[in-house]
Design a protein around this motif. Structure first.
Motif, PDB file in Angstrom:
ATOM      1  N   TYR A  44       0.833  -1.199   0.000  1.00 34.54           N
ATOM      2  CA  TYR A  44       0.000   0.000   0.000  1.00 34.54           C
ATOM      3  C   TYR A  44       0.869   1.251   0.000  1.00 34.54           C
ATOM      4  CZ  TYR A  44      -4.104  -2.840   1.308  1.00 34.54           C
ATOM      5  OH  TYR A  44      -5.137  -3.747   1.334  1.00 34.54           O
ATOM      6  N   HIS A  55      -1.530   6.747   2.127  1.00 38.28           N
ATOM      7  CA  HIS A  55      -1.631   5.300   2.291  1.00 38.28           C
ATOM      8  C   HIS A  55      -3.093   4.883   2.479  1.00 38.28           C
ATOM      9  CE1 HIS A  55      -1.983   2.088   5.412  1.00 38.28           C
ATOM     10  NE2 HIS A  55      -1.174   1.439   4.604  1.00 38.28           N
ATOM     11  N   VAL A  59      -5.837   1.883   0.658  1.00 33.84           N
ATOM     12  CA  VAL A  59      -6.612   0.922   1.448  1.00 33.84           C
ATOM     13  C   VAL A  59      -8.106   1.089   1.171  1.00 33.84           C
ATOM     14  CG1 VAL A  59      -7.205   0.181   3.791  1.00 33.84           C
ATOM     15  CG2 VAL A  59      -4.853   0.881   3.259  1.00 33.84           C
ATOM     16  N   SER A  64      -7.603  -4.989   0.214  1.00 34.96           N
ATOM     17  CA  SER A  64      -6.619  -6.039   0.458  1.00 34.96           C
ATOM     18  C   SER A  64      -5.573  -6.010  -0.652  1.00 34.96           C
ATOM     19  CB  SER A  64      -7.280  -7.421   0.503  1.00 34.96           C
ATOM     20  OG  SER A  64      -7.661  -7.843  -0.790  1.00 34.96           O
ATOM     21  N   ARG A  65      -4.401  -6.530  -0.353  1.00 36.02           N
ATOM     22  CA  ARG A  65      -3.322  -6.574  -1.344  1.00 36.02           C
ATOM     23  C   ARG A  65      -3.706  -7.481  -2.509  1.00 36.02           C
ATOM     24  NH1 ARG A  65       1.447  -9.591  -2.152  1.00 36.02           N
ATOM     25  NH2 ARG A  65       3.196  -8.356  -3.004  1.00 36.02           N
TER      26      ARG A  65
END
Length: 203
Positions: A44, A55, A59, A64-65
């Motif tokens: 992120y 940041h 998100v 989620s990544r």
């Protein structure tokens, strides 16, 4: 290390221009991060720094990544298809994939990102289904263009073979930067296609 210390270590935040807005800008930033440093560099914070945003905004958009990875992959392939050489010609062997060299030169990050994800899929099988579905779009684009050039219906094996040749040329140009070699190989491929549909070489 605190976030402020990390920011100081990285230097001043980049001023971003002409990268789009919102979600698209963050996806473009994700593509650049992975193209430069591989998937393991995709965080992120790295995307936020690249895009020049907070940041928390990354998100907020992705949650989620894994969601960020999947959306960035879809974005990269659709962006690549929109600027690809397939479908840009007049349906003859002579102008097949005429924009391939320029596509690599003007959008190397898009291509590098996709190769990074292909290699990562060997370590993370959960990426395979998503990659396979998106690559079907490439195969279909290749088949449609070949249908315009070759007589009769084009079978899946032929379209995949031709696409594999194009993908290999993209990879070699991306790594070695030999655009003249790419053009030479494309001329040979066009000659083969020309022989298949009865057009004279160089037409």
């Amino acid at each position: 290390m605190t976030e402020s210390a990390e920011s100081a270590a990285r230097g001043p935040r980049k001023r971003v221009t002409n990268y789009g807005t919102g979600r698209t800008a963050l996806l473009d930033a994700a593509v650049r991060v992975v193209a430069r440093g591989g998937l393991r560099q995709l965080t992120y914070r790295a995307v936020a720094h690249e895009a020049g945003v907070t940041h928390g905004l990354v998100v907020h958009y992705f949650g989620s990544r894994d969601a960020l990875i999947e959306e960035a992959l879809t974005h990269a392939i659709h962006s690549s298809l929109s600027i690809s050489a397939l479908g840009a010609g007049e349906g003859t062997a002579a102008d097949f994939a005429t924009g391939l060299v320029d596509m690599v030169e003007t959008g190397p990050e898009l291509q590098a990102f996709q190769y990074e994800l292909l290699l990562e899929a060997r370590r993370r099988p959960e990426l395979l289904a998503h990659l396979r579905g998106l690559y079907e779009e490439y195969f279909e684009a290749s088949r449609r263009e070949l249908d315009r050039i070759l007589p009769g219906p084009v079978n899946p094996g032929t379209s995949r073979l031709v696409f594999a040749a194009l993908e290999g040329l993209v990879l070699h140009q991306l790594v070695f930067g030999e655009s003249a070699a790419t053009e030479e190989a494309l001329a040979a491929l066009r000659s083969l296609l020309s022989g298949s549909d009865g057009e004279p070489d160089g037409r």
